[in-house]
Design an enzyme around this catalytic site. Structure first.
Site, short mmCIF file in Angstrom:
data_model
loop_
_atom_site.label_atom_id
_atom_site.label_comp_id
_atom_site.label_asym_id
_atom_site.label_seq_id
_atom_site.Cartn_x
_atom_site.Cartn_y
_atom_site.Cartn_z
N LYS A 221 0.81 -1.22 0.00
CA LYS A 221 0.00 0.00 0.00
C LYS A 221 0.84 1.27 0.00
CE LYS A 221 -4.44 -1.73 1.60
NZ LYS A 221 -5.51 -1.72 2.64
N ARG A 255 -3.86 -9.85 5.07
CA ARG A 255 -4.28 -9.88 3.65
C ARG A 255 -3.13 -9.36 2.80
NH1 ARG A 255 -6.41 -6.37 -0.05
NH2 ARG A 255 -8.02 -7.20 -1.46
C1 LIG Z 1 -10.37 -5.21 -0.25
N1 LIG Z 1 -9.36 -4.63 0.66
C2 LIG Z 1 -8.32 -3.84 0.31
N2 LIG Z 1 -7.60 -3.50 1.39
C3 LIG Z 1 -8.21 -4.10 2.47
C4 LIG Z 1 -7.96 -4.11 3.86
O1 LIG Z 1 -6.92 -3.44 4.38
N3 LIG Z 1 -8.80 -4.82 4.65
C5 LIG Z 1 -9.85 -5.50 4.14
N4 LIG Z 1 -10.66 -6.19 5.01
N5 LIG Z 1 -10.15 -5.52 2.80
C6 LIG Z 1 -9.33 -4.83 2.00
#
Ligand SMILES: Cn1cnc2c(O)nc(N)nc21
Length: 276
Positions: A221, A255
């Site tokens: 990010k 994630r």
């Molecule tokens: C779809 N998406 C993109 N970034 C995310 C994040 O930090 N958390 C969650 N739950 N979904 C995300």
């Protein structure tokens, strides 16, 4: 603490890796629907063999400035992929959506988690999620993807995010969502400055006291680009550092894009924990 995801019990006291599987047109070659479903299944298989427990399937890009997608377009992108992965891959399929019909269809096709970056705020989303019977991740976002990074402001970002998430949990539980089916997520990069993101990361344990497993996503990010000066394709080291910090601070689901590398980083944390 264990949560059942479409029949698969997972220990939320440990950190599990969630692989990102974007099924937006720019994620696959333009070789038409068949190729993209087939490629999605191959990618899901690879992520699972690399150690991912979850695969997060999203048909709407929610990165800053992203354009909205129609309900039908989202259904057309997500459903064939969820169906194919449910049939061919041993993963907990997370459906990254805010759209009630997509939640219902994905659950019918075998999804095991609803991941809503809008915390079920859309009309009909709470009831749809409850009807699926699936666990739900409620994430904090300030504003909307096309405007959220304009000028994010908080009185006190930790307290504001925690208060928002607890309000959403209360509304969902009052509507019938069982507490044991809730995961929370501070939403790194969703209406936050770098300082806000870093304060939330530093205070992640404080969000755990809310009593729900945490899902976090910082992989590649902008916050990591701001810190390192690296382009998206050069952010793996920073992403691994972020994942390791999150695991150390008790995140239950992390994630990421780079599953294989993150699984190894998390294994080091888990090995240390196993020593008590
Ligand atoms: C779809 N998406 C993109 N970034 C995310 C994040 O930090 N958390 C969650 N739950 N979904 C995300």
């Amino acid at each position: 603490m264990h949560i059942s995801f479409a029949g698969r019990e997972l220990d939320m006291a440990r950190s599990q890796v969630m692989g990102i599987l974007n099924v937006t047109p720019d994620s696959f070659s333009d070789g038409g629907q068949y190729n993209s479903v087939d490629m999605a299944v191959q990618r899901a298989r690879q992520m699972v063999s690399d150690g991912a427990v979850f695969v997060d399937v999203g048909g709407e890009s929610t990165r800053p400035g992203a354009a909205p997608v129609s309900e039908q377009e989202e259904l057309d992108r997500v459903c064939p992929v969820v169906e194919a992965i449910a049939r061919d891959v041993d993963a907990v399929i997370s459906v990254d959506t805010s759209t009630p019909s997509v939640m219902r269809e994905a659950a019918r096709l075998g999804a095991g988690l609803i991941n809503d970056v809008r915390a079920l705020e859309r009309e009909g989303a709470v009831s749809a999620a409850i009807e699926t019977g699936l666990p739900v991740c409620l994430m904090h976002m300030q504003g909307a993807p096309d405007t959220m990074q304009a000028n994010p402001e908080y009185r006190h970002v930790i307290r504001d995010v925690a208060t928002y998430l607890m309000d959403r949990v209360r509304d969902c539980e009052l509507a019938g969502l069982p507490a044991e089916k809730v995961l929370l997520d501070p939403g790194f990069g969703f209406g936050k400055t770098l300082e806000h993101n870093l304060q939330l990361l530093a205070a992640l344990e404080q969000l755990k006291v809310l009593g729900y497993p945490l899902l976090v996503g910082m992989s590649r990010k902008t916050m990591l680009g701001d810190i390192t000066g690296r382009e998206v394709s050069e952010r793996l080291p920073a992403s691994l550092a972020a994942a390791t910090i999150a695991a150390l601070k008790g995140a239950s689901v992390i994630r990421v894009h780079d599953v294989r590398e993150t699984v190894d980083a998390v294994k080091v944390v888990e090995a240390m924990r196993a020593q008590g």
